[in-house]
Design an enzyme around this catalytic site. Structure first.
Site, short mmCIF file in Angstrom:
data_model
loop_
_atom_site.label_atom_id
_atom_site.label_comp_id
_atom_site.label_asym_id
_atom_site.label_seq_id
_atom_site.Cartn_x
_atom_site.Cartn_y
_atom_site.Cartn_z
CG HIS A 43 75.32 -34.26 105.38
ND1 HIS A 43 74.68 -33.04 105.44
CD2 HIS A 43 76.36 -34.09 104.52
CE1 HIS A 43 75.31 -32.18 104.65
NE2 HIS A 43 76.34 -32.79 104.09
CD GLU A 70 70.57 -33.60 105.58
OE1 GLU A 70 69.48 -33.25 106.06
OE2 GLU A 70 71.67 -33.35 106.13
CG HIS A 190 71.57 -26.56 111.20
ND1 HIS A 190 72.50 -27.34 110.57
CD2 HIS A 190 72.26 -25.77 112.05
CE1 HIS A 190 73.71 -27.04 111.00
NE2 HIS A 190 73.58 -26.09 111.91
#
EC number: 2.6.99.2
Length: 237
Positions: A43, A70, A190
């Protein structure tokens, strides 16, 4: 079996804290794949405080499993994804100064924008996923963006599960059912960890992939990366 994609941002954070190239991000990715993980997630953020844009370019030809990038689809990010053509791009509406991702897309409000971005990625053969809160209306709206999958934002589940409240899974079960009804694949991520991953996986129908970084790397400090990855793979079977 639900696939395990390991987010290696925290390995890059550790490297950046000292300078140099220890730990080496490329070696870590290769080792993680060698230990059995089915994907690598990164990410990159504009300030490059963990994964750098160059890391993405270096990883693209090295990753042999599924490569998932991401990020917030600003122009710089879009260009990076199109340049490196990962297996999957996961769109996350995080602010540049966000410590970590903290909200999903409003797929109704941002439909037109998402349609445009997703169309470009799919024309380049890149599978798309969008990060959404555990709200069935957002999952239902996501199908109108053209995305292939949704990634369910699991922080709320993890917090409630840690408090002994198993009912925190219910909105996610409903979202998964809606996703299946409208033909969307289901990812999740997450705050998933060894403590909650089996319960989550066992209750979410059609769960294709989980992306886990912070917890997995933290757990590995005590038990070792190979051992922890094998534990996740066992729990996801």
């Amino acid at each position: 079996m639900t696939k395990l994609s390991v987010n290696i941002n925290k390995i890059a954070t550790l490297r950046n804290s000292r300078g140099g190239d220890v730990p080496n991000v490329l070696k870590a990715a290769k080792d993680i794949e060698g230990f059995g993980a089915e994907g690598i997630t990164v990410h990159p953020r504009p300030d490059e405080r963990h994964i750098r844009y160059q890391d993405v370019r270096d990883l693209a030809p090295v990753v042999t499993t599924e490569f998932n990038i991401e990020g917030n689809p600003i122009k710089q990010f879009i260009d990076l994804v199109l340049e490196n053509k990962p297996t999957q791009v996961t769109l996350v509406p995080d602010a540049e100064d966000a410590i970590t991702s903290n909200a999903g897309w409003d797929a109704i409000k941002h439909k037109d924008f998402l349609v445009e971005v997703i169309k470009e990625f799919k024309q380049n053969g890149i599978r798309t996923s969008i990060f959404v809160d555990p709200n069935p209306k957002m999952v239902e709206a996501a199908v109108n963006t053209g995305t292939d999958r949704v990634e369910l934002y699991t922080e709320a589940f993890a917090e409630k599960y840690a408090q002994g409240n198993e009912n925190g899974i219910l909105p996610y079960v409903e979202c998964a059912k809606v996703a299946q009804e409208v033909g969307l694949g289901i990812n999740a991520g997450h705050d998933l960890s060894l403590k909650n991953i089996k319960f989550f996986k066992d209750n979410i129908p059609g769960l294709l992939e989980v992306s886990i970084g912070h917890a997995l790397i933290a757990e590995s400090l005590y038990e070792g990366l190979e051992s922890v990855i094998n534990q996740y793979l066992s729990l996801l079977k």
